[in-house]
Design a protein around this motif. Structure first.
Motif, PDB file in Angstrom:
ATOM      1  N   PHE A 159      14.222  -3.730   1.946  1.00 32.17           N
ATOM      2  CA  PHE A 159      13.047  -3.269   1.222  1.00 32.17           C
ATOM      3  C   PHE A 159      13.385  -1.943   0.560  1.00 32.17           C
ATOM      4  CE2 PHE A 159      11.582  -5.639   4.906  1.00 32.17           C
ATOM      5  CZ  PHE A 159      10.704  -6.543   4.340  1.00 32.17           C
ATOM      6  N   LYS A 160      12.732  -1.662  -0.557  1.00 34.19           N
ATOM      7  CA  LYS A 160      12.941  -0.387  -1.249  1.00 34.19           C
ATOM      8  C   LYS A 160      11.639   0.404  -1.240  1.00 34.19           C
ATOM      9  CE  LYS A 160      14.585   1.606  -5.551  1.00 34.19           C
ATOM     10  NZ  LYS A 160      15.089   1.308  -6.904  1.00 34.19           N
ATOM     11  N   GLU A 176      10.375   9.488   3.140  1.00 33.02           N
ATOM     12  CA  GLU A 176       9.081   9.909   3.655  1.00 33.02           C
ATOM     13  C   GLU A 176       8.044   8.800   3.486  1.00 33.02           C
ATOM     14  OE1 GLU A 176      10.917  11.780   1.509  1.00 33.02           O
ATOM     15  OE2 GLU A 176      11.616  13.262   2.971  1.00 33.02           O
ATOM     16  N   GLN A 177       8.068   8.125   2.354  1.00 32.50           N
ATOM     17  CA  GLN A 177       7.113   7.036   2.104  1.00 32.50           C
ATOM     18  C   GLN A 177       7.386   5.862   3.053  1.00 32.50           C
ATOM     19  OE1 GLN A 177       4.578   7.566   0.421  1.00 32.50           O
ATOM     20  NE2 GLN A 177       3.781   5.716  -0.475  1.00 32.50           N
ATOM     21  N   GLU A 229      -2.156   0.727   9.168  1.00 28.91           N
ATOM     22  CA  GLU A 229      -2.118  -0.634   8.633  1.00 28.91           C
ATOM     23  C   GLU A 229      -0.946  -1.434   9.208  1.00 28.91           C
ATOM     24  OE1 GLU A 229      -4.022   2.045   5.587  1.00 28.91           O
ATOM     25  OE2 GLU A 229      -2.154   2.124   6.726  1.00 28.91           O
ATOM     26  N   TYR A 230       0.234  -0.812   9.250  1.00 30.96           N
ATOM     27  CA  TYR A 230       1.396  -1.522   9.782  1.00 30.96           C
ATOM     28  C   TYR A 230       1.326  -1.638  11.300  1.00 30.96           C
ATOM     29  CZ  TYR A 230       6.024  -3.017  11.044  1.00 30.96           C
ATOM     30  OH  TYR A 230       7.062  -3.721  11.599  1.00 30.96           O
ATOM     31  N   GLN A 247       0.815  -1.218   0.000  1.00 29.38           N
ATOM     32  CA  GLN A 247       0.000   0.000   0.000  1.00 29.38           C
ATOM     33  C   GLN A 247       0.849   1.269   0.000  1.00 29.38           C
ATOM     34  OE1 GLN A 247      -2.901   0.045   3.145  1.00 29.38           O
ATOM     35  NE2 GLN A 247      -3.471  -2.077   2.764  1.00 29.38           N
ATOM     36  N   TYR A 248       2.075   1.166   0.493  1.00 31.00           N
ATOM     37  CA  TYR A 248       2.956   2.326   0.580  1.00 31.00           C
ATOM     38  C   TYR A 248       4.109   2.244  -0.421  1.00 31.00           C
ATOM     39  CZ  TYR A 248       0.175   3.771   4.478  1.00 31.00           C
ATOM     40  OH  TYR A 248      -0.883   4.193   5.242  1.00 31.00           O
ATOM     41  N   ASN A 249       3.918   1.461  -1.466  1.00 31.36           N
ATOM     42  CA  ASN A 249       4.886   1.320  -2.567  1.00 31.36           C
ATOM     43  C   ASN A 249       6.234   0.781  -2.120  1.00 31.36           C
ATOM     44  OD1 ASN A 249       3.090   2.327  -4.603  1.00 31.36           O
ATOM     45  ND2 ASN A 249       3.429   4.354  -3.735  1.00 31.36           N
TER      46      ASN A 249
END
Length: 95
Positions: free
Chosen positions: A57-58, A63-64, A73-74, A30-32
């Motif tokens: 993770f990338k 900020e994202q 969600e997390y 959800q957060y790319n």
């Protein structure tokens, strides 16, 4: 500028940790955020390191990545890794 979230871990309860991974995966998307790689420690060539696994993770930006980490969600699934091990989350801006 993209950012890398590096997670170093030492698992004490791999079964509980797998429950966390399954639950956290959709929040990451959800957060790319995307999974780049993961593996077990082979050797410490210099310095010290007390964790056994690393996952990277990338995200499109730091900020994202922070939005994901602090997201509702997390945060709703983060507790699933409580007692599953020791974790260090490190955010790196790529250049």
């Amino acid at each position: 500028m993209s950012s890398l979230l590096i997670v170093h871990s030492k698992l004490t309860d791999p079964v509980a940790f797998q429950d966390y991974v399954a639950a956290a995966e959709s929040s990451l998307e959800q957060y790319n955020g995307s999974y780049l790689l993961g593996g077990s420690l082979n050797a410490v060539l210099e310095g010290s390191h007390n964790k056994e696994r690393t996952v990277i993770f990338k995200f499109p930006s730091s900020e994202q990545a922070k939005r994901w980490y602090n997201s509702e969600e997390y945060q709703q699934v983060k507790h699933l890794r409580d007692g599953a091990g020791e974790f260090d989350f490190v955010l790196i801006d790529s250049f």
